[in-house]
Motif scaffolding. Structure first.
Motif, short mmCIF file in Angstrom:
data_model
loop_
_atom_site.label_atom_id
_atom_site.label_comp_id
_atom_site.label_asym_id
_atom_site.label_seq_id
_atom_site.Cartn_x
_atom_site.Cartn_y
_atom_site.Cartn_z
N VAL A 17 -1.32 -7.71 -0.26
CA VAL A 17 -0.67 -7.17 0.95
C VAL A 17 -1.58 -7.30 2.17
CG1 VAL A 17 0.98 -5.47 0.13
CG2 VAL A 17 -1.41 -4.82 0.33
N ALA A 18 -2.88 -7.38 1.93
CA ALA A 18 -3.81 -7.42 3.06
C ALA A 18 -3.87 -8.80 3.71
CB ALA A 18 -5.22 -7.00 2.60
N TRP A 19 -3.46 -9.85 2.98
CA TRP A 19 -3.56 -11.18 3.61
C TRP A 19 -2.25 -11.98 3.58
CZ3 TRP A 19 -6.26 -10.50 -1.20
CH2 TRP A 19 -5.74 -11.21 -2.28
N ASP A 20 -1.29 -11.58 2.78
CA ASP A 20 -0.09 -12.41 2.63
C ASP A 20 1.17 -11.67 3.06
OD1 ASP A 20 1.93 -14.11 1.92
OD2 ASP A 20 1.66 -13.87 -0.25
N PRO A 21 1.69 -11.94 4.25
CA PRO A 21 2.89 -11.23 4.70
C PRO A 21 4.12 -11.59 3.87
CG PRO A 21 2.34 -12.99 6.25
CD PRO A 21 1.20 -12.91 5.26
N PRO A 47 -4.05 8.24 2.89
CA PRO A 47 -3.20 8.18 4.10
C PRO A 47 -3.66 7.10 5.09
CG PRO A 47 -3.63 10.47 3.52
CD PRO A 47 -4.47 9.62 2.60
N GLU A 48 -4.97 6.93 5.23
CA GLU A 48 -5.47 5.86 6.12
C GLU A 48 -5.07 4.49 5.59
OE1 GLU A 48 -9.40 8.42 7.59
OE2 GLU A 48 -9.66 6.72 6.22
N TYR A 49 -5.09 4.36 4.29
CA TYR A 49 -4.68 3.09 3.67
C TYR A 49 -3.21 2.78 4.00
CZ TYR A 49 -3.46 -0.02 -0.30
OH TYR A 49 -3.01 -1.05 -1.11
N LEU A 50 -2.35 3.78 3.83
CA LEU A 50 -0.93 3.58 4.16
C LEU A 50 -0.77 3.21 5.63
CD1 LEU A 50 1.08 6.35 2.25
CD2 LEU A 50 0.80 3.93 1.64
N ASP A 51 -1.53 3.88 6.50
CA ASP A 51 -1.45 3.57 7.93
C ASP A 51 -1.87 2.12 8.19
OD1 ASP A 51 -0.59 6.10 8.50
OD2 ASP A 51 -2.54 6.85 9.19
N ALA A 52 -2.95 1.69 7.52
CA ALA A 52 -3.43 0.31 7.70
C ALA A 52 -2.35 -0.68 7.27
CB ALA A 52 -4.72 0.09 6.93
N LEU A 53 -1.71 -0.40 6.12
CA LEU A 53 -0.65 -1.29 5.64
C LEU A 53 0.52 -1.30 6.62
CD1 LEU A 53 -0.50 -0.51 1.82
CD2 LEU A 53 -1.74 -2.33 2.98
N GLY A 54 0.79 -0.13 7.18
CA GLY A 54 1.90 -0.02 8.13
C GLY A 54 1.68 -0.84 9.39
N GLY A 55 0.42 -1.14 9.68
CA GLY A 55 0.11 -1.91 10.88
C GLY A 55 0.20 -3.42 10.67
N MET A 56 0.52 -3.84 9.42
CA MET A 56 0.61 -5.28 9.14
C MET A 56 2.06 -5.69 9.04
SD MET A 56 -2.17 -5.35 6.07
CE MET A 56 -3.70 -4.42 6.18
N PRO A 112 10.73 -8.05 8.74
CA PRO A 112 11.30 -6.70 8.87
C PRO A 112 10.75 -5.68 7.88
CG PRO A 112 12.82 -8.15 7.71
CD PRO A 112 11.62 -8.99 8.03
N GLY A 113 9.77 -6.08 7.06
CA GLY A 113 9.29 -5.19 6.00
C GLY A 113 8.54 -3.98 6.54
N LYS A 114 8.71 -2.87 5.83
CA LYS A 114 8.03 -1.62 6.24
C LYS A 114 7.33 -1.02 5.03
CE LYS A 114 10.04 -0.57 10.41
NZ LYS A 114 11.27 -1.38 10.52
N VAL A 115 6.44 -0.09 5.28
CA VAL A 115 5.87 0.70 4.20
C VAL A 115 6.86 1.83 3.92
CG1 VAL A 115 3.99 2.22 3.51
CG2 VAL A 115 3.50 0.15 4.85
#
Ligand SMILES: [Zn+2]
Length: 571
Positions: A67-71, A131-140, A559-562
């Motif tokens: 998830v960190a590199w592949d949209p 929670p910070e992890y979820l926020d980081a994912l939400g920003g991608m 359009p993907g979201k967390v």
């Protein structure tokens, strides 16, 4: 005027109801009309001859790194998955203390076979807490929705440090801290908590993952943390040979907290349990107030052996190692085609002492050539041993030729549990009320397994192509992989094509839905390898009302979201 109208499709709404013909209208990312004739749309797609079905909800993946590199989260997105859940089996990347990231990476490498170099290069650890992890994912940006479990192994290492990693018992204070972290993560939107109690799962250094032997007070502490958050699933992978076979306490905990327990039962030989006994137990306990479910797969886990794999029938031969040393793939293939080299390797023996590994490279009665199209339920006569006998050749010769066919991309398929050379025993599990479809392991086991295609396989094999026994009704198969999987996680806003729900769906050319053979590619960060599997027949994939794939090509829409926590059906 609707945003999007799908005309003249065969609608299978994911509830299990019979198919019907009609249009689907979408406004603002939601379903605004199902069946009948819809008014005009700004965009219209003709779905004549196509199935219109909810997008797959795949609840057992390990895309925590990807998830960190592949949209695109391939290959799952290619297979019509529109929501996936990761952080299964206790492993993941948060919480983490600065400087301790390498331990979590070693765990993901050891347990899920995702290369350390890939994870190290691909993940920018911008978080400490969950929670910070979820926020980081939400920003991608990404193409589909993701949800995550709080992984117990990471929590234990975070709270207990070396003691946690070394599997020392947790103190009451440790447990209270772990429970608080679980509660905090789930409150922030994690879809549950996960843990591993199997001896199979080791770090890269062969250590058991943190929590493997966690005592019941620790498991119950974490479960209560989840209960206090008031939502989320407790996902557990277990050999079922812990206290009470890990079953009785799970049932009690689930009844007490009213949180569902989703069990990936590996059922080791030591436990002496059988799958039907586990399912009987679950059904019985659920009648008495527990909420348990066993994860089952549309096909058993299987090792794929190829010339790109670290293990295949000749990879341990001294002659093979000598001849192949220092060569690139094309050079290796050219040498393997040389009759002298071939004779030399075929005259040699595996140089393996370990019994299990020796079995893997030499039990040709369990090896099959996985051709094109790939046959995952081959009959006994298709085994490499049987094929060799029928042709008056040695199984080694047949295996050798299988590996070099298709320009060296041939694959030997070795299902790990394949009773009576048939999936007959799997069939009842796929529809059992005590089970949920799971275990695709998307994103994981990059060098040996590729089961992210399971939702597709459910349709191609179990609904359409199976000719060695019963098949599944289309409507039921779709329900199992959409609304049933979504419901386990309380995601009531998706999984069916119902008015007001999220417009996540596929237009499928069912007759031409086709799995390609798996192939090894080297496209991960740091040139890491992974098996992928391509597919034809998903004509359109739509997430939140936006077309994300058209005939297998991404449109660029993201359009993907967390997904944070359970979702109400917005009617
Ligand atoms: Zn897993």
């Amino acid at each position: 005027m609707h945003d999007l109208v799908i005309r003249n499709g065969t609608i299978i709404d994911g509830t299990g109801a019979s198919r019907f013909a009609g249009d689907l209208a979408i406004d603002g990312g939601k379903i605004a009309g199902v069946g009948g004739k819809a008014g005009a749309g700004r965009r219209e797609i003709d779905a004549s001859g196509l199935l219109v079905a909810p997008g797959w909800v795949d609840i057992h993946t390990h895309y925590d790194g990807q998830v960190a590199w592949d949209p695109y989260l391939s290959p799952s997105s290619w297979h019509g998955v529109t929501t996936l859940v990761m952080g299964n089996c206790g492993v993941g990347f948060a919480p983490v203390r600065r400087g301790k990231e390498a331990f979590l990476i070693s765990m993901m490498d050891g347990v899920e076979d995702i290369p350390t170099a890939t994870l190290t290069a691909g993940i920018d650890f911008l978080w400490e807490s969950f929670p910070e992890y979820l926020d980081a994912l939400g920003g991608m940006k990404r193409v589909l929705d993701i949800g995550a479990h709080v992984p117990h192994c990471a929590v234990r290492a975070y709270v207990m440090g070396e003691r946690g990693a070394a599997n020392e018992p947790a103190t009451a204070d440790d447990i209270a801290q772990m429970a608080a972290i679980v509660r905090e993560g789930v409150t922030a939107g994690a879809l549950g908590v996960s843990t591993s109690r199997t001896l199979v799962h080791r770090t890269r250094d062969k250590a058991y993952v943190p929590g493997t032997f966690a005592a019941l007070d620790e498991m119950i502490g974490i479960g209560r943390g989840l209960g206090e958050a008031g939502h989320g699933v407790f996902e557990i992978i277990s050999d079922l040979d812990g206290p009470d076979a890990d079953l009785t306490w799970m049932a009690k905990l689930s009844a007490e907290t009213q949180r569902p327990i989703s069990l990936a039962a590996l059922i080791s030989r030591r436990s002496g349990m059988k799958m039907w006994q586990v399912l009987d137990f679950i059904r019985q306990q659920n009648q008495q107030g527990a909420r348990m479910v066993a994860q089952v797969a549309a096909r058993p886990a299987a090792s794929l052996m190829s010339l790109h794999s670290s293990l295949h029938p000749f990879s341990t031969h001294r002659s093979y190692r000598q001849i192949m040393a220092g060569l690139n793939f094309d050079e290796r293939l050219a040498r393997l085609r040389d009759p002298d080299v071939r004779a030399q390797i075929l005259n040699d023996q595996p140089a393996v002492r370990e019994e299990q590994t020796l079995a893997m490279v030499s039990h040709f009665q369990h090896h099959f050539a996985l051709g094109d199209p790939p046959d995952y339920e081959p009959s006994a006569e298709r085994s490499i041993l049987a094929q060799a006998r029928a042709a008056g050749r040695t199984p080694q010769e047949v295996a050798y030729d299988t590996l070099i066919e298709r320009d060296g991309r041939g694959i030997i398929y070795m299902p790990l549990a394949y009773k009576n050379y048939s999936f007959d025993s799997i069939l009842p599990q796929l529809t059992d009320s005590a089970t949920v479809l799971s275990l695709s392991d998307g994103g994981a086991h990059c060098g040996v397994i590729c089961d992210a295609s399971m939702p597709t396989y459910l349709l191609t094999h179990w609904v359409r192509d199976r000719n060695r026994g019963e098949r599944l009704p289309l409507e039921l198969a779709i329900k199992r992989q959409t609304s049933d999987t979504a419901a386990l996680y309380g995601l009531r806003d998706r999984g069916t094509l119902t008015l007001g729900l999220k417009a996540d769906f596929n237009l499928i050319d069912f007759n031409n839905l086709r799995l390609h053979p798996p192939e090894m590619v080297f496209d991960l960060p740091a040139d890491g390898r992974r098996f992928i599997q391509r597919v034809d027949g998903y004509r359109y994939t739509i997430v939140n009302g936006e077309v994300t794939f058209e005939d297998g090509e991404p449109t660029g829409a993201m359009p993907g979201k967390v997904v944070r926590g359970p979702q109400a059906a917005r009617l």
